[in-house]
Scaffold this motif. Structure first.
Motif, PDB file in Angstrom:
ATOM      1  N   PRO A  35       0.784  -1.599   0.486  1.00  0.00           N
ATOM      2  CA  PRO A  35      -0.170  -0.358  -0.324  1.00  0.00           C
ATOM      3  C   PRO A  35       0.544   1.099  -0.289  1.00  0.00           C
ATOM      4  O   PRO A  35       0.846   2.602  -0.173  1.00  0.00           O
ATOM      5  CB  PRO A  35      -0.975  -0.168   0.790  1.00  0.00           C
ATOM      6  CG  PRO A  35      -0.357  -1.056   1.914  1.00  0.00           C
ATOM      7  CD  PRO A  35       0.548  -2.585   1.768  1.00  0.00           C
ATOM      8  N   GLN A  36       2.326   1.139   0.520  1.00  0.00           N
ATOM      9  CA  GLN A  36       3.242   2.678   0.739  1.00  0.00           C
ATOM     10  C   GLN A  36       3.614   2.478  -1.059  1.00  0.00           C
ATOM     11  O   GLN A  36       3.272   3.425  -1.110  1.00  0.00           O
ATOM     12  CB  GLN A  36       4.181   2.068   1.556  1.00  0.00           C
ATOM     13  CG  GLN A  36       3.655   2.814   2.548  1.00  0.00           C
ATOM     14  CD  GLN A  36       2.856   3.826   3.057  1.00  0.00           C
ATOM     15  OE1 GLN A  36       2.143   3.858   3.190  1.00  0.00           O
ATOM     16  NE2 GLN A  36       4.093   4.537   2.749  1.00  0.00           N
ATOM     17  N   VAL A  37       3.390   1.296  -1.611  1.00  0.00           N
ATOM     18  CA  VAL A  37       4.055   2.042  -2.867  1.00  0.00           C
ATOM     19  C   VAL A  37       2.915   2.412  -3.772  1.00  0.00           C
ATOM     20  O   VAL A  37       3.227   2.825  -4.454  1.00  0.00           O
ATOM     21  CB  VAL A  37       4.396   0.082  -3.838  1.00  0.00           C
ATOM     22  CG1 VAL A  37       4.853   0.450  -5.592  1.00  0.00           C
ATOM     23  CG2 VAL A  37       5.687  -0.117  -3.284  1.00  0.00           C
ATOM     24  N   SER A  38       1.841   1.965  -3.670  1.00  0.00           N
ATOM     25  CA  SER A  38       0.932   2.386  -4.539  1.00  0.00           C
ATOM     26  C   SER A  38      -0.318   3.538  -3.905  1.00  0.00           C
ATOM     27  O   SER A  38      -1.578   4.207  -4.693  1.00  0.00           O
ATOM     28  CB  SER A  38      -0.460   1.244  -5.343  1.00  0.00           C
ATOM     29  OG  SER A  38      -0.866   1.161  -3.556  1.00  0.00           O
ATOM     30  N   LYS A  39       0.281   4.566  -2.456  1.00  0.00           N
ATOM     31  CA  LYS A  39      -0.246   5.247  -1.845  1.00  0.00           C
ATOM     32  C   LYS A  39      -1.092   6.577  -3.326  1.00  0.00           C
ATOM     33  O   LYS A  39      -2.220   6.996  -2.974  1.00  0.00           O
ATOM     34  CB  LYS A  39       0.840   6.195  -0.994  1.00  0.00           C
ATOM     35  CG  LYS A  39      -0.688   6.696  -0.353  1.00  0.00           C
ATOM     36  CD  LYS A  39       1.241   7.475   0.987  1.00  0.00           C
ATOM     37  CE  LYS A  39       0.173   8.551   1.991  1.00  0.00           C
ATOM     38  NZ  LYS A  39       0.874   9.533   2.590  1.00  0.00           N
ATOM     39  N   TYR A  40      -0.028   6.919  -3.986  1.00  0.00           N
ATOM     40  CA  TYR A  40      -0.127   8.178  -5.138  1.00  0.00           C
ATOM     41  C   TYR A  40      -0.011   7.893  -6.146  1.00  0.00           C
ATOM     42  O   TYR A  40      -0.226   8.181  -7.655  1.00  0.00           O
ATOM     43  CB  TYR A  40       1.251   8.785  -4.612  1.00  0.00           C
ATOM     44  CG  TYR A  40       1.289   9.530  -3.368  1.00  0.00           C
ATOM     45  CD1 TYR A  40       0.338  10.233  -2.770  1.00  0.00           C
ATOM     46  CD2 TYR A  40       2.499   9.330  -2.487  1.00  0.00           C
ATOM     47  CE1 TYR A  40       0.578  10.242  -2.110  1.00  0.00           C
ATOM     48  CE2 TYR A  40       2.918  10.084  -1.177  1.00  0.00           C
ATOM     49  CZ  TYR A  40       1.539  10.936  -1.273  1.00  0.00           C
ATOM     50  OH  TYR A  40       0.919  11.581  -0.024  1.00  0.00           O
ATOM     51  N   LEU A  41      -0.793   6.665  -6.238  1.00  0.00           N
ATOM     52  CA  LEU A  41      -0.749   5.633  -7.913  1.00  0.00           C
ATOM     53  C   LEU A  41      -2.600   5.631  -7.930  1.00  0.00           C
ATOM     54  O   LEU A  41      -3.225   6.020  -6.825  1.00  0.00           O
ATOM     55  CB  LEU A  41      -0.213   4.439  -8.266  1.00  0.00           C
ATOM     56  CG  LEU A  41       1.418   4.586  -7.902  1.00  0.00           C
ATOM     57  CD1 LEU A  41       1.752   3.214  -8.151  1.00  0.00           C
ATOM     58  CD2 LEU A  41       2.115   5.725  -8.407  1.00  0.00           C
ATOM     59  N   ASP A 139       1.773  13.425  -7.655  1.00  0.00           N
ATOM     60  CA  ASP A 139       0.842  14.048  -6.810  1.00  0.00           C
ATOM     61  C   ASP A 139       2.017  14.929  -6.141  1.00  0.00           C
ATOM     62  O   ASP A 139       3.212  14.572  -5.533  1.00  0.00           O
ATOM     63  CB  ASP A 139       0.877  13.020  -5.760  1.00  0.00           C
ATOM     64  CG  ASP A 139      -0.039  13.807  -4.528  1.00  0.00           C
ATOM     65  OD1 ASP A 139       0.180  14.466  -3.993  1.00  0.00           O
ATOM     66  OD2 ASP A 139      -1.277  12.538  -4.766  1.00  0.00           O
ATOM     67  N   VAL A 140       1.307  16.181  -5.650  1.00  0.00           N
ATOM     68  CA  VAL A 140       2.070  17.699  -5.348  1.00  0.00           C
ATOM     69  C   VAL A 140       3.434  16.588  -3.542  1.00  0.00           C
ATOM     70  O   VAL A 140       4.241  16.889  -2.709  1.00  0.00           O
ATOM     71  CB  VAL A 140       2.296  18.930  -5.274  1.00  0.00           C
ATOM     72  CG1 VAL A 140       2.160  18.630  -6.190  1.00  0.00           C
ATOM     73  CG2 VAL A 140       1.159  18.765  -4.425  1.00  0.00           C
ATOM     74  N   ARG A 141       2.149  15.647  -2.680  1.00  0.00           N
ATOM     75  CA  ARG A 141       2.858  15.160  -1.876  1.00  0.00           C
ATOM     76  C   ARG A 141       3.880  13.831  -1.851  1.00  0.00           C
ATOM     77  O   ARG A 141       3.992  13.572  -0.981  1.00  0.00           O
ATOM     78  CB  ARG A 141       1.687  14.947  -0.667  1.00  0.00           C
ATOM     79  CG  ARG A 141       0.133  15.740  -0.926  1.00  0.00           C
ATOM     80  CD  ARG A 141      -1.138  15.529  -0.246  1.00  0.00           C
ATOM     81  NE  ARG A 141      -1.896  14.503  -1.403  1.00  0.00           N
ATOM     82  CZ  ARG A 141      -2.853  14.895  -1.295  1.00  0.00           C
ATOM     83  NH1 ARG A 141      -3.373  14.164  -0.130  1.00  0.00           N
ATOM     84  NH2 ARG A 141      -3.735  13.912  -2.787  1.00  0.00           N
ATOM     85  N   LEU A 160      -0.571  21.384 -11.491  1.00  0.00           N
ATOM     86  CA  LEU A 160      -1.839  22.062 -11.598  1.00  0.00           C
ATOM     87  C   LEU A 160      -2.774  21.335 -11.572  1.00  0.00           C
ATOM     88  O   LEU A 160      -2.478  19.965 -10.720  1.00  0.00           O
ATOM     89  CB  LEU A 160      -2.061  20.629 -13.429  1.00  0.00           C
ATOM     90  CG  LEU A 160      -1.027  20.379 -14.333  1.00  0.00           C
ATOM     91  CD1 LEU A 160      -1.518  19.341 -15.767  1.00  0.00           C
ATOM     92  CD2 LEU A 160      -1.294  21.919 -14.789  1.00  0.00           C
ATOM     93  N   ARG A 161      -3.414  21.989 -10.590  1.00  0.00           N
ATOM     94  CA  ARG A 161      -4.573  22.459  -9.291  1.00  0.00           C
ATOM     95  C   ARG A 161      -5.644  21.452  -9.264  1.00  0.00           C
ATOM     96  O   ARG A 161      -6.206  21.090 -10.219  1.00  0.00           O
ATOM     97  CB  ARG A 161      -4.705  23.502  -8.947  1.00  0.00           C
ATOM     98  CG  ARG A 161      -3.736  24.413  -8.445  1.00  0.00           C
ATOM     99  CD  ARG A 161      -4.329  26.023  -8.382  1.00  0.00           C
ATOM    100  NE  ARG A 161      -4.790  26.631  -9.397  1.00  0.00           N
ATOM    101  CZ  ARG A 161      -5.292  27.975  -8.969  1.00  0.00           C
ATOM    102  NH1 ARG A 161      -6.257  28.017  -7.529  1.00  0.00           N
ATOM    103  NH2 ARG A 161      -6.368  28.354  -9.482  1.00  0.00           N
ATOM    104  N   GLN A 162      -5.703  20.370  -8.244  1.00  0.00           N
ATOM    105  CA  GLN A 162      -6.526  19.402  -8.790  1.00  0.00           C
ATOM    106  C   GLN A 162      -7.059  18.679  -9.657  1.00  0.00           C
ATOM    107  O   GLN A 162      -7.351  18.452 -10.241  1.00  0.00           O
ATOM    108  CB  GLN A 162      -8.243  20.089  -7.774  1.00  0.00           C
ATOM    109  CG  GLN A 162      -8.129  21.257  -6.572  1.00  0.00           C
ATOM    110  CD  GLN A 162      -8.040  20.201  -5.846  1.00  0.00           C
ATOM    111  OE1 GLN A 162      -9.043  19.410  -5.293  1.00  0.00           O
ATOM    112  NE2 GLN A 162      -6.822  19.862  -4.684  1.00  0.00           N
ATOM    113  N   THR A 168      -5.125   8.176  -3.002  1.00  0.00           N
ATOM    114  CA  THR A 168      -5.462   9.619  -1.739  1.00  0.00           C
ATOM    115  C   THR A 168      -6.363  10.709  -1.994  1.00  0.00           C
ATOM    116  O   THR A 168      -7.393  10.884  -1.184  1.00  0.00           O
ATOM    117  CB  THR A 168      -5.192  10.015  -1.522  1.00  0.00           C
ATOM    118  OG1 THR A 168      -4.300  11.108  -2.767  1.00  0.00           O
ATOM    119  CG2 THR A 168      -2.609   9.334  -1.371  1.00  0.00           C
ATOM    120  N   GLY A 169      -7.080  10.779  -3.018  1.00  0.00           N
ATOM    121  CA  GLY A 169      -8.316  11.424  -3.841  1.00  0.00           C
ATOM    122  C   GLY A 169      -7.957  12.346  -4.880  1.00  0.00           C
ATOM    123  O   GLY A 169      -6.770  12.177  -5.287  1.00  0.00           O
ATOM    124  N   VAL A 170      -8.604  12.909  -4.834  1.00  0.00           N
ATOM    125  CA  VAL A 170      -8.539  14.559  -5.358  1.00  0.00           C
ATOM    126  C   VAL A 170      -6.668  14.965  -5.214  1.00  0.00           C
ATOM    127  O   VAL A 170      -6.956  15.272  -4.389  1.00  0.00           O
ATOM    128  CB  VAL A 170      -9.471  15.135  -5.891  1.00  0.00           C
ATOM    129  CG1 VAL A 170      -9.182  16.678  -6.969  1.00  0.00           C
ATOM    130  CG2 VAL A 170     -10.445  15.064  -6.843  1.00  0.00           C
TER     131      VAL A 170
END
Length: 198
Positions: A35-41, A139-141, A160-162, A168-170
């Motif tokens: 889940p850490q690998v796919s967090k921002y995928l 993702d900027v995070r 590019l905002r949102q 993690t969502g939008v």
């Protein structure tokens, strides 16, 4: 747009090659279930080995298409571990633009493998196709992904905002790109790239 298909690439430490059904177990255990690998995928962690088998089988079927680019990333040392993948995830034929996505297992983070991989794929695509722009977003995070893009010679163009959605969502997405004109200004590749579609 002229295409070359997924051809083998070799760097100093890595072999980029087509997936085979035998790679399903490594993909499942090394990154697809984390889940850490796919967090921002955009895909959730796999929970069933059959998912890995189905995905790899689908990828293998697509290699017949000359505009399909999807590499397994394999260590070139004695371990020969398959540690991740890199692929063209989107194309705009009208402006000859390709977008790249990549992933690797946590064990191999922080060793410079992904910048090495991304540089090699950029070199391959500019050498063997007539692509004019190669881009990637993150993702900027997840700033470490941006560091990979910068180390591979890509330039940050803005946020590019949102603009995106992942597990993690939008999210806001940082956009990086390299143009053919940027690439031709650089010195010849020094990472020992070999393999082409010629």
């Amino acid at each position: 747009m002229h295409h070359a298909g997924t051809q083998p690439i070799r760097t100093k430490r890595l072999i980029l090659r087509r997936f085979t059904p035998a790679d399903a177990a490594a993909a499942y255990h090394n990154w697809q279930t984390d889940p850490q690998v796919s967090k921002y995928l955009t895909w959730p962690p796999y929970t069933d080995f059959a998912q890995a088998q189905e995905r790899i089988a689908w990828v293998a079927d697509q290699y017949a298409q000359p505009n399909f680019y999807y590499w397994a990333i394999q260590l070139a040392d004695q371990s020969a571990a398959v540690i991740g993948n890199i692929a063209v995830v989107r194309a705009d034929e009208n402006i000859r633009s390709l977008a790249i996505g990549y992933v690797s297992g946590q064990v191999w983070w922080g060793h410079g493998y992904m910048p090495e991989t991304l540089r090699a794929v950029i070199d391959f695509l500019f050498t063997n196709t007539d692509v004019q722009r190669i881009e990637a977003t993150h993702d900027v995070r997840n700033p470490n992904s941006g560091k990979v893009m910068a180390k591979a010679g890509m330039r940050k163009e803005g946020v590019l905002r949102q603009r995106g959605r992942n597990n993690t969502g939008v999210c806001d997405e940082a956009m990086y790109a390299i143009l053919r004109s940027d690439w031709t200004k650089k010195a010849a590749p020094s990472h020992g790239l070999s393999g082409s579609a010629s």
